[in-house]
Design a protein around this motif. Structure first.
Motif, short mmCIF file in Angstrom:
data_model
loop_
_atom_site.label_atom_id
_atom_site.label_comp_id
_atom_site.label_asym_id
_atom_site.label_seq_id
_atom_site.Cartn_x
_atom_site.Cartn_y
_atom_site.Cartn_z
N PRO A 20 0.79 -1.23 0.00
CA PRO A 20 0.00 0.00 0.00
C PRO A 20 0.82 1.28 0.00
O PRO A 20 0.26 2.36 0.00
CB PRO A 20 -0.77 -0.12 1.32
N TYR A 21 2.17 1.16 0.06
CA TYR A 21 2.92 2.39 0.25
C TYR A 21 2.89 3.25 -1.01
O TYR A 21 2.92 2.78 -2.12
CB TYR A 21 4.37 2.11 0.68
N ARG A 22 2.81 4.51 -0.82
CA ARG A 22 2.79 5.48 -1.90
C ARG A 22 3.09 6.85 -1.31
O ARG A 22 2.80 7.10 -0.15
CB ARG A 22 1.44 5.48 -2.61
N GLN A 23 3.60 7.73 -2.11
CA GLN A 23 3.95 9.06 -1.63
C GLN A 23 2.68 9.91 -1.50
O GLN A 23 2.03 10.23 -2.48
CB GLN A 23 4.92 9.73 -2.59
N HIS A 24 2.32 10.24 -0.25
CA HIS A 24 1.18 11.11 -0.01
C HIS A 24 1.60 12.56 -0.12
O HIS A 24 2.78 12.89 -0.08
CB HIS A 24 0.61 10.87 1.39
N THR A 68 11.69 6.08 2.44
CA THR A 68 12.77 5.08 2.48
C THR A 68 12.36 3.82 1.75
O THR A 68 13.14 3.25 0.97
CB THR A 68 13.14 4.76 3.94
N VAL A 69 11.13 3.37 1.97
CA VAL A 69 10.64 2.16 1.30
C VAL A 69 10.58 2.36 -0.21
O VAL A 69 10.91 1.46 -0.99
CB VAL A 69 9.27 1.74 1.86
N ALA A 70 10.17 3.55 -0.64
CA ALA A 70 10.02 3.82 -2.07
C ALA A 70 11.35 3.68 -2.81
O ALA A 70 11.38 3.22 -3.95
CB ALA A 70 9.45 5.22 -2.27
N PHE A 71 12.44 4.08 -2.17
CA PHE A 71 13.74 4.06 -2.84
C PHE A 71 14.65 2.91 -2.40
O PHE A 71 15.61 2.58 -3.08
CB PHE A 71 14.47 5.39 -2.60
N HIS A 72 14.35 2.31 -1.25
CA HIS A 72 15.23 1.26 -0.71
C HIS A 72 14.42 0.07 -0.20
O HIS A 72 14.80 -0.57 0.78
CB HIS A 72 16.10 1.83 0.41
N GLY A 73 13.32 -0.22 -0.85
CA GLY A 73 12.41 -1.26 -0.38
C GLY A 73 13.02 -2.63 -0.26
O GLY A 73 12.63 -3.41 0.63
N GLU A 74 13.98 -2.96 -1.10
CA GLU A 74 14.59 -4.30 -1.08
C GLU A 74 15.86 -4.34 -0.24
O GLU A 74 16.50 -5.38 -0.12
CB GLU A 74 14.90 -4.76 -2.51
N HIS A 75 16.23 -3.21 0.35
CA HIS A 75 17.45 -3.16 1.16
C HIS A 75 17.19 -3.80 2.53
O HIS A 75 16.10 -3.64 3.11
CB HIS A 75 17.87 -1.70 1.36
N PRO A 76 18.15 -4.53 3.09
CA PRO A 76 17.96 -5.13 4.42
C PRO A 76 17.70 -4.06 5.48
O PRO A 76 18.44 -3.08 5.57
CB PRO A 76 19.28 -5.85 4.69
N ALA A 77 16.65 -4.26 6.26
CA ALA A 77 16.28 -3.29 7.30
C ALA A 77 16.61 -3.82 8.69
O ALA A 77 17.32 -3.16 9.46
CB ALA A 77 14.79 -2.96 7.21
N LEU A 78 16.11 -5.00 9.02
CA LEU A 78 16.28 -5.57 10.36
C LEU A 78 16.88 -6.97 10.25
O LEU A 78 16.48 -7.77 9.41
CB LEU A 78 14.93 -5.66 11.08
N ARG A 79 17.83 -7.26 11.15
CA ARG A 79 18.45 -8.58 11.21
C ARG A 79 18.47 -9.05 12.66
O ARG A 79 18.75 -8.27 13.56
CB ARG A 79 19.88 -8.56 10.65
N TRP A 80 18.18 -10.32 12.86
CA TRP A 80 18.23 -10.88 14.21
C TRP A 80 18.60 -12.35 14.12
O TRP A 80 18.44 -12.99 13.08
CB TRP A 80 16.88 -10.70 14.91
N LYS A 81 19.12 -12.87 15.21
CA LYS A 81 19.67 -14.23 15.20
C LYS A 81 18.79 -15.16 16.02
O LYS A 81 18.41 -14.84 17.14
CB LYS A 81 21.09 -14.21 15.77
N LYS A 92 10.72 -3.09 2.66
CA LYS A 92 9.33 -3.31 2.24
C LYS A 92 8.63 -4.26 3.20
O LYS A 92 7.50 -4.00 3.65
CB LYS A 92 9.29 -3.88 0.82
N GLU A 93 9.30 -5.36 3.55
CA GLU A 93 8.71 -6.32 4.49
C GLU A 93 8.50 -5.69 5.87
O GLU A 93 7.46 -5.91 6.51
CB GLU A 93 9.61 -7.55 4.59
N TYR A 94 9.47 -4.93 6.31
CA TYR A 94 9.38 -4.22 7.60
C TYR A 94 8.16 -3.29 7.61
O TYR A 94 7.37 -3.27 8.55
CB TYR A 94 10.69 -3.46 7.79
N PHE A 297 17.89 6.87 7.01
CA PHE A 297 19.02 6.66 6.11
C PHE A 297 19.13 5.22 5.63
O PHE A 297 20.19 4.79 5.17
CB PHE A 297 20.31 7.13 6.78
N ALA A 298 18.02 4.47 5.72
CA ALA A 298 17.95 3.10 5.20
C ALA A 298 19.11 2.24 5.70
O ALA A 298 19.73 1.49 4.95
CB ALA A 298 17.92 3.11 3.67
N ALA A 299 19.40 2.36 6.99
CA ALA A 299 20.45 1.55 7.60
C ALA A 299 19.96 0.12 7.82
O ALA A 299 18.75 -0.14 7.87
CB ALA A 299 20.88 2.16 8.93
N THR A 300 20.88 -0.80 7.97
CA THR A 300 20.56 -2.17 8.37
C THR A 300 20.84 -2.28 9.86
O THR A 300 21.99 -2.13 10.29
CB THR A 300 21.41 -3.19 7.60
#
Length: 675
Positions: A20-24, A68-81, A92-94, A297-300
């Motif tokens: 559903p994301y889009r620039q409002h 951030t999602v619009a330009f970096h949607g496939e970039h890793p956002a969150l990682r956990w073990k 995007k998943e986040y 800043f689309a950090a991981t």
């Protein structure tokens, strides 16, 4: 890259949720002519600049996330073990997970401007619950995991929490003990482990995430679009060292503006930063650094293990290898102690090389601080033989910036890391300034200074004394909205012109760097009327006597200064200090032919070698005193170190002076019994 986590982490299936994301359009500000409020549903007037930094268009959390999602949607956002394997969510998943959580909160009956309390260690669920709450129009409220049931009840009641999100059964028990005193509470969500007993309105994370299936995108979007940048979205509760905690109201604009301002100042690379989340997210420093600057800043962001501060942090650092790292002073001090213990066992040529390299490291770091291009002869070799290996061993080999904040750090610790060519950059701010107000970074830092204000912020020093010390006051779009339901406290903090009064004393040097020189409420005023800032004296004592862990200066309304002292010791898995001396103190004792291995053994005999070393260190500190009134006349060693479980330290390891004074009243009175 698809997420590998289990169903209980993700909740409902991502592929079934439309994107559903889009620039409002930019959300308009809600009308307001006041700079502060204490009402949860009232907007404020932003401290906008007419041009340049501070004049940027205000946006909401959702708009920042969308961009951030619009330009970096496939970039890793969150990682956990989990079970030895790293799992991941893309941006995007986040984002979709946060929307699902938001729908779940709406389904549970979250009312606008009511709280969602989160009680647990850092995790993807913490982030998702936080952002989901904001999307759903609630006020996200972190609750410290170290809080007692009564302290949890106070925060949850004060924010009128409709939902509480807890990590596990241990935290759930606290809430169950006080839930009858929470009239606004509608549901509890447990995000880790299976429920030990199914209770009404108690949900697993998977159950919670499936609740939103009956809530349409249109219904959620209507709530999101109704939000304005100058409205409250987050509550940060102060530690309550004096009286009840205060709910610091932060607006969307507070968070989105400071995140952009700090990242821009320090030249963060969009999509190129790697962060490690381990400090309490209930605290503003971790929340702004890990969540909001990371999002902007689309950090991981990778999550440490719950026992990070009890021993596993080093291993996780080496795995994650962050590009920047924030540590409270005690984290850096522990690293320093550990490396010194290793260094003490080094002999011969290896020791000579290490000492030679550290001398060059300190010189090179000072040259960089002073912005000179001079590189000491032999630095390249020292870097190859020592510094790179140290960074690699610490997990800081690709770390561009190591930050320290939340409490004062000693000059000794700063210079130790500079000698390893790892400069520590101090950050200064408060919950009420949405975290950072002054920042040091590699292009602008000074030893023991907290740097200069973030571009777009303003600083003034109020009521200057003859030495140029004054109360540090802040102005800018990062200044909070007010304390929830506390108009009198808010009036004390924010003056009629909108300046936030920090309560800290400071002074500027000729280059504009800010130095913290004390705290108004902590200033000791002796019986003779002498004003004594305790922190600089306490830091000097710890520098002179490295076996000392914590100290507290006493002397308010007294004829002379005295001091409570604790020795460094081993801490157990629960964070409780034990009676066992730390390896550093044991080595110190052995070098002086003292066989003690426990604090109690030192105390029982008042071990002359140890007591003499402490007295000599205090003597050196006294020799630097500007007057007799600032000299330490008496001191005593306590049987146990200060700690969070013991109540002497707050969640960020800040000393709780009123508590210590009350707990050790008999020891304090003994100092003055004969005077």
């Amino acid at each position: 890259m698809a997420c590998n986590c289990c169903d209980s982490c993700v909740g409902s299936k991502v592929e079934e949720i439309p994107i559903p994301y889009r620039q409002h359009d930019v959300s308009p500000l809600k009308p307001s002519d006041v700079l502060w409020t204490t009402e949860r549903d009232k907007p404020v007037k932003l401290r906008m600049a007419e041009s340049g930094p501070g004049s940027e268009t205000p946006i909401t959390i959702h708009q920042m996330f969308e961009a951030t999602v619009a330009f970096h949607g496939e970039h890793p956002a969150l990682r956990w073990k989990e079970e030895g394997k790293w799992n991941m969510l893309t941006y995007k998943e986040y984002y979709l997970q946060c929307r699902t959580a938001a729908k779940g909160f709406l389904k549970l009956g979250l009312e606008r401007y009511h709280g969602v309390g989160i009680l647990g260690f850092n995790s993807p669920e913490w982030f998702i619950a936080d952002v989901g709450c904001i999307m759903a129009g609630g006020l996200v409220t972190g609750i410290y995991t170290t809080n007692s049931p009564e302290a949890c009840q106070y925060v949850a009641s004060n924010c009128e929490a409709n939902v509480l999100v807890v990590e596990n059964h241990k935290q759930l028990i606290k809430i169950l003990q006080v839930k009858d005193q929470l009239p606004h509470l509608k549901a509890i969500v447990q995000y880790k482990d299976a429920l030990e007993k199914k209770l009404p309105n108690l949900y697993t994370w998977k159950e919670f995430m499936s609740l939103g299936e009956g809530v349409s995108d249109e219904e959620l979007d209507a709530v999101i679009k109704s939000q304005a940048p100058n409205e409250c979205c987050t509550l940060i509760y102060t530690s309550g060292t004096t009286g009840n905690p205060k709910g610091v109201m932060l607006s969307h604009d507070n968070i989105t503006w400071i995140s952009n301002a700090v990242g821009t100042l320090t030249k963060l690379q969009m999509g190129g930063e790697v962060l490690l989340s381990y400090l309490p997210l209930s605290h503003v420093a971790a929340q702004v650094n890990d969540m909001w600057i990371g999002m902007k800043f689309a950090a991981t962001t990778s999550f440490a293990q719950p026992d990070a501060l009890k021993g596993s942090l080093g291993e996780t650092l080496r795995e994650v290898r962050p590009t920047s790292f924030l540590g409270v002073p005690r984290v850096w001090e522990k690293m320093q102690e550990r490396m010194k213990e290793i260094g003490a066992k080094t002999t011969g040529l290896r020791k000579k090389v290490a000492d030679w390299a550290k001398g060059l490291g300190l010189e090179a770091s000072r040259n960089e601080m002073n912005r000179t291009d001079v590189v000491p002869w032999g630095f390249g070799l020292a870097n190859s033989l020592v510094f790179r290996k140290v960074r690699l061993a610490l997990g800081l080999d690709r770390c561009e910036a190591c930050y320290t904040g939340a409490a004062p750090i000693s000059r000794d610790t700063i210079e130790y890391f500079m000698s390893l060519h790892i400069p520590l950059y101090e950050v200064y701010g408060m919950s009420e300034s949405t975290g950072p107000h002054c920042v040091s970074w590699k292009e602008s830092f000074r030893i023991t200074s907290c740097g200069k204000e973030v571009t777009g912020c303003k600083t003034k020093l109020d009521n200057l004394d003859a030495d140029g010390n004054g109360e540090i006051c802040f102005y800018g779009r990062h200044v909070f909205m007010g304390y929830l339901n506390m108009p009198e406290k808010t009036k004390e903090a924010v003056d009629q012109d909108g300046w936030l009064h920090s309560g800290d004393l400071g002074k500027h040097d000729q280059d504009g760097f800010l130095f913290i020189t004390g705290r108004i409420k902590e200033i000791i005023i002796t019986a003779g009327g002498e004003n004594v800032p305790p922190v600089p004296i306490e830091d000097l004592v710890k520098e002179e006597v490295p076996i000392i862990s914590n100290v507290m200066l006493i002397g308010d309304k007294r004829k002379f200064l005295s001091m409570l002292i604790t020795l460094k010791c081993v801490v157990d898995d629960a964070g409780e200090p034990t009676d066992e001396l730390s390896p550093l103190v044991r080595d110190f004792c052995q070098q002086r032919s003292v066989n003690a291995t426990k604090v109690s053994e030192i105390l029982s005999t008042k071990e002359p070698a140890v007591y003499q070393a402490i007295q000599e260190g205090i003597g050196k500190v006294n020799a630097k005193a500007t007057s007799n009134a600032q000299k330490i006349q008496k001191w005593t060693m306590l049987p146990q170190d200060f700690s969070i479980p013991g109540g002497e330290l707050g969640p960020t390891l800040k000393l709780k002076r009123p508590f210590v004074s009350e707990k050790y009243q008999s020891e304090i009175e003994a100092f003055y019994a004969e005077t």
